[in-house]
Scaffold this active site. Structure first.
Site, mmCIF file in Angstrom:
data_model
loop_
_atom_site.group_PDB
_atom_site.id
_atom_site.type_symbol
_atom_site.label_atom_id
_atom_site.label_comp_id
_atom_site.label_asym_id
_atom_site.label_seq_id
_atom_site.Cartn_x
_atom_site.Cartn_y
_atom_site.Cartn_z
ATOM 1 N N CYS A 13 -16.285 -17.814 12.769
ATOM 2 C CA CYS A 13 -14.863 -17.677 12.446
ATOM 3 C C CYS A 13 -14.371 -16.394 13.109
ATOM 4 O O CYS A 13 -15.085 -15.800 13.919
ATOM 5 C CB CYS A 13 -14.602 -17.696 10.938
ATOM 6 N N ASN A 16 -16.015 -13.082 10.680
ATOM 7 C CA ASN A 16 -17.303 -13.270 10.023
ATOM 8 C C ASN A 16 -17.355 -12.633 8.640
ATOM 9 O O ASN A 16 -18.384 -12.098 8.217
ATOM 10 C CB ASN A 16 -18.443 -12.764 10.908
ATOM 11 N N CYS A 18 -15.194 -14.326 5.952
ATOM 12 C CA CYS A 18 -14.695 -15.319 4.992
ATOM 13 C C CYS A 18 -15.336 -16.690 5.229
ATOM 14 O O CYS A 18 -16.275 -17.068 4.545
ATOM 15 C CB CYS A 18 -13.170 -15.443 5.065
ATOM 16 N N ARG A 19 -14.829 -17.404 6.205
ATOM 17 C CA ARG A 19 -15.227 -18.805 6.386
ATOM 18 C C ARG A 19 -16.649 -18.989 6.898
ATOM 19 O O ARG A 19 -17.412 -19.789 6.337
ATOM 20 C CB ARG A 19 -14.242 -19.507 7.330
ATOM 21 N N SER A 20 -17.027 -18.281 7.962
ATOM 22 C CA SER A 20 -18.367 -18.539 8.520
ATOM 23 C C SER A 20 -19.498 -18.080 7.602
ATOM 24 O O SER A 20 -20.493 -18.804 7.473
ATOM 25 C CB SER A 20 -18.505 -17.971 9.927
ATOM 26 N N ASP A 132 -7.889 -20.060 7.625
ATOM 27 C CA ASP A 132 -8.380 -18.740 7.260
ATOM 28 C C ASP A 132 -7.700 -18.284 5.970
ATOM 29 O O ASP A 132 -6.486 -18.159 5.919
ATOM 30 C CB ASP A 132 -8.073 -17.749 8.382
#
Length: 163
Positions: A13, A16, A18-20, A132
């Site tokens: 993401c 690095n 939040c999402r990933s 995001d």
């Protein structure tokens, strides 16, 4: 006896945090009980940018993830061109991440490894990316986790067919 085929995948993401890292934690969690894939998949995460290198995931994502049983404790790092040699598959969280990864990729073989995480979702057809949540509130973090869980289920089903 046939050697065990192993695969490695990287979630990416923007920063690095939040999402990933959530995808990394969720997929690792789901793989623990998968008799077909347990011990056969290496999972990591990285970010397009270096702004958060060395930091834990965003406290809000850690909190929302923990409430679902996920341990988000990896440290942020920036993707490097060499990651394309290390990983078999590179999953981007949104279309901009796909474009950014295509610029990091060294050649067409690297580019063939890049996929959009949302392409593996089946329960949320109205989404073609994992948005995001960083500038949002609780609902945005919960949505991101819902979408990532969906995508991870699809990725697992896909991996089971690959191995």
């Amino acid at each position: 006896m046939k050697p065990v085929d192993k695969k490695s995948l990287l979630f990416v993401c923007l920063g690095n945090i939040c999402r990933s890292p959530a995808a990394e934690a969720i997929l690792k969690y789901k793989l623990e009980d998968n008799k077909c894939l347990a011990g056969r998949i290496e999972v990591d995460s990285a970010g397009i940018g270096s702004w958060h290198e060395g930091q834990l995931p965003d406290r809000r994502m850690r909190s929302h993830g923990a409430s679902r049983g996920y341990d988000l404790s990896s440290r942020a790092r920036q993707i490097k061109p060499a990651d394309f040699s290390r990983f078999d598959y590179v999953f981007a969280m949104d279309h901009q991440n796909v474009a950014d990864l295509n610029r990091v990729a060294r050649n067409d073989d690297d580019r063939k490894k890049i996929m959009c995480t949302a392409d593996f979702m089946s329960r949320h057809p109205q989404y073609d990316t994992v948005p995001d949540p960083y500038y949002g509130g609780d609902a945005d973090f919960e949505l991101a986790l819902d979408l990532i869980e969906d995508a991870c289920d699809g990725i697992i089903a896909w991996l089971e067919k690959q191995l």
